[in-house]
Scaffold this motif. Sequence first.
Motif, short mmCIF file in Angstrom:
data_model
loop_
_atom_site.label_atom_id
_atom_site.label_comp_id
_atom_site.label_asym_id
_atom_site.label_seq_id
_atom_site.Cartn_x
_atom_site.Cartn_y
_atom_site.Cartn_z
N GLY A 234 -37.86 8.72 -90.49
CA GLY A 234 -38.92 9.56 -91.02
C GLY A 234 -39.77 8.80 -92.02
O GLY A 234 -40.94 9.09 -92.20
N HIS A 235 -39.17 7.82 -92.63
CA HIS A 235 -39.86 7.01 -93.63
C HIS A 235 -39.24 5.62 -93.64
O HIS A 235 -38.03 5.47 -93.49
N LYS A 236 -40.08 4.62 -93.80
CA LYS A 236 -39.61 3.23 -93.88
C LYS A 236 -40.52 2.51 -94.86
O LYS A 236 -41.74 2.64 -94.79
N GLU A 237 -39.92 1.78 -95.80
CA GLU A 237 -40.76 1.04 -96.74
C GLU A 237 -40.10 -0.28 -97.12
O GLU A 237 -38.89 -0.45 -96.96
N GLY A 238 -40.93 -1.21 -97.58
CA GLY A 238 -40.45 -2.50 -98.04
C GLY A 238 -40.41 -3.58 -96.98
O GLY A 238 -39.99 -4.70 -97.26
N TYR A 239 -40.86 -3.26 -95.77
CA TYR A 239 -40.72 -4.22 -94.67
C TYR A 239 -41.53 -5.50 -94.94
O TYR A 239 -41.03 -6.60 -94.73
N HIS A 240 -42.74 -5.36 -95.41
CA HIS A 240 -43.59 -6.55 -95.60
C HIS A 240 -43.07 -7.45 -96.71
O HIS A 240 -43.19 -8.67 -96.62
N GLY A 241 -42.50 -6.88 -97.75
CA GLY A 241 -41.94 -7.68 -98.84
C GLY A 241 -40.65 -8.39 -98.44
O GLY A 241 -40.42 -9.53 -98.82
N GLY A 242 -39.83 -7.69 -97.69
CA GLY A 242 -38.59 -8.27 -97.19
C GLY A 242 -37.47 -8.44 -98.20
O GLY A 242 -36.46 -9.05 -97.91
N MET B 145 -30.89 -5.12 -98.25
CA MET B 145 -31.38 -5.79 -99.45
C MET B 145 -30.99 -7.26 -99.49
O MET B 145 -29.93 -7.64 -99.00
N LEU B 146 -31.87 -8.05 -100.13
CA LEU B 146 -31.49 -9.41 -100.46
C LEU B 146 -30.33 -9.35 -101.46
O LEU B 146 -30.25 -8.41 -102.26
N ASP B 147 -29.47 -10.36 -101.43
CA ASP B 147 -28.32 -10.39 -102.33
C ASP B 147 -28.73 -10.14 -103.78
O ASP B 147 -28.17 -9.29 -104.47
N GLU B 148 -29.73 -10.91 -104.26
CA GLU B 148 -30.11 -10.81 -105.67
C GLU B 148 -30.75 -9.46 -106.00
O GLU B 148 -30.57 -8.93 -107.09
N THR B 149 -31.47 -8.88 -105.06
CA THR B 149 -32.06 -7.56 -105.26
C THR B 149 -30.96 -6.52 -105.40
O THR B 149 -31.01 -5.65 -106.28
#
Length: 112
Positions: free
Chosen positions: A64-72, A87-91
Amino acid sequence: MKRVELIAQTMYDKKATDITVLNISELTSLGDYFIICSCSSSVQVKACADAVAEKMEEMGIRPGHKEGYHGGNWILMDFGDIIVHIMLDETRNFYALERLWNDAEELQIAYK
Protein backbone atom coordinates in the motif's frame (compact mmCIF):
# COMPACT_ATOMS: atom_id res chain seq x y z
CA MET A 1 1.74 -16.18 9.09
CA LYS A 2 2.47 -17.74 5.70
CA ARG A 3 3.16 -14.30 4.18
CA VAL A 4 5.43 -13.38 7.09
CA GLU A 5 7.44 -16.56 6.58
CA LEU A 6 7.59 -15.97 2.81
CA ILE A 7 8.94 -12.44 3.27
CA ALA A 8 11.52 -13.55 5.84
CA GLN A 9 12.62 -16.46 3.62
CA THR A 10 12.95 -14.14 0.65
CA MET A 11 15.18 -11.83 2.69
CA TYR A 12 17.24 -14.82 3.79
CA ASP A 13 17.59 -15.99 0.17
CA LYS A 14 18.93 -12.52 -0.76
CA LYS A 15 21.60 -12.88 1.97
CA ALA A 16 20.06 -10.31 4.31
CA THR A 17 21.28 -10.69 7.88
CA ASP A 18 19.81 -10.34 11.35
CA ILE A 19 16.25 -10.94 10.15
CA THR A 20 13.88 -10.09 12.98
CA VAL A 21 10.13 -10.68 13.02
CA LEU A 22 8.20 -8.83 15.69
CA ASN A 23 4.54 -9.40 16.55
CA ILE A 24 3.28 -5.87 17.19
CA SER A 25 -0.44 -6.68 17.03
CA GLU A 26 -1.01 -6.16 20.77
CA LEU A 27 0.98 -2.90 20.87
CA THR A 28 -0.31 -0.79 17.99
CA SER A 29 -2.90 -0.49 15.25
CA LEU A 30 -0.13 0.10 12.66
CA GLY A 31 -0.12 -3.58 11.76
CA ASP A 32 0.45 -7.06 13.10
CA TYR A 33 4.10 -7.68 12.21
CA PHE A 34 7.34 -5.80 11.66
CA ILE A 35 9.92 -7.67 9.63
CA ILE A 36 13.36 -6.05 9.84
CA CYS A 37 16.58 -7.08 8.13
CA SER A 38 20.07 -5.73 7.53
CA CYS A 39 21.98 -5.49 4.27
CA SER A 40 25.60 -4.59 3.62
CA SER A 41 25.05 -2.26 0.64
CA SER A 42 22.35 -0.13 -0.95
CA VAL A 43 22.42 -2.47 -3.95
CA GLN A 44 21.56 -5.37 -1.64
CA VAL A 45 18.85 -3.31 0.10
CA LYS A 46 17.18 -2.65 -3.28
CA ALA A 47 17.62 -6.26 -4.46
CA CYS A 48 16.02 -7.52 -1.27
CA ALA A 49 13.10 -5.09 -1.61
CA ASP A 50 12.63 -6.06 -5.26
CA ALA A 51 12.57 -9.76 -4.35
CA VAL A 52 10.04 -9.21 -1.55
CA ALA A 53 7.81 -7.16 -3.87
CA GLU A 54 8.03 -9.86 -6.55
CA LYS A 55 7.12 -12.69 -4.15
CA MET A 56 4.20 -10.77 -2.73
CA GLU A 57 2.98 -9.82 -6.22
CA GLU A 58 2.95 -13.53 -7.08
CA MET A 59 0.38 -13.82 -4.29
CA GLY A 60 -1.58 -10.89 -5.71
CA ILE A 61 -0.42 -8.49 -2.98
CA ARG A 62 1.12 -5.08 -3.61
CA PRO A 63 2.42 -2.74 -0.93
CA GLY A 64 0.00 0.00 0.00
CA HIS A 65 2.98 2.23 0.58
CA LYS A 66 6.68 2.02 -0.22
CA GLU A 67 9.35 4.58 0.53
CA GLY A 68 13.11 4.98 0.60
CA TYR A 69 13.82 3.02 -2.57
CA HIS A 70 15.84 5.72 -4.32
CA GLY A 71 18.03 6.39 -1.28
CA GLY A 72 18.67 2.72 -0.65
CA ASN A 73 19.51 3.14 3.05
CA TRP A 74 16.14 2.09 4.44
CA ILE A 75 13.26 0.80 2.37
CA LEU A 76 9.91 0.57 4.09
CA MET A 77 7.16 -1.52 2.50
CA ASP A 78 3.67 -1.47 4.02
CA PHE A 79 1.55 -4.50 3.22
CA GLY A 80 -1.21 -3.47 5.65
CA ASP A 81 -0.78 -5.98 8.45
CA ILE A 82 2.93 -6.57 7.66
CA ILE A 83 5.43 -3.72 7.66
CA VAL A 84 8.82 -4.51 6.15
CA HIS A 85 12.01 -2.61 6.99
CA ILE A 86 15.05 -3.37 4.82
CA MET A 87 18.00 -1.40 6.12
CA LEU A 88 21.71 -0.85 5.70
CA ASP A 89 23.62 -2.22 8.70
CA GLU A 90 24.63 1.24 9.95
CA THR A 91 21.13 2.67 9.46
CA ARG A 92 19.64 -0.17 11.46
CA ASN A 93 22.17 0.25 14.24
CA PHE A 94 21.45 3.98 14.40
CA TYR A 95 17.64 3.73 14.56
CA ALA A 96 17.49 0.52 16.63
CA LEU A 97 13.84 -0.25 15.90
CA GLU A 98 13.96 -3.37 18.06
CA ARG A 99 14.68 -1.20 21.10
CA LEU A 100 11.71 1.03 20.30
CA TRP A 101 9.49 -2.06 20.06
CA ASN A 102 11.12 -4.07 22.86
CA ASP A 103 7.72 -5.08 24.25
CA ALA A 104 6.89 -6.92 21.01
CA GLU A 105 7.15 -10.68 20.86
CA GLU A 106 9.98 -11.84 18.59
CA LEU A 107 9.00 -14.76 16.38
CA GLN A 108 11.44 -17.43 15.26
CA ILE A 109 11.41 -18.40 11.58
CA ALA A 110 12.86 -21.68 10.29
CA TYR A 111 14.72 -20.99 7.04
CA LYS A 112 15.13 -23.52 4.26
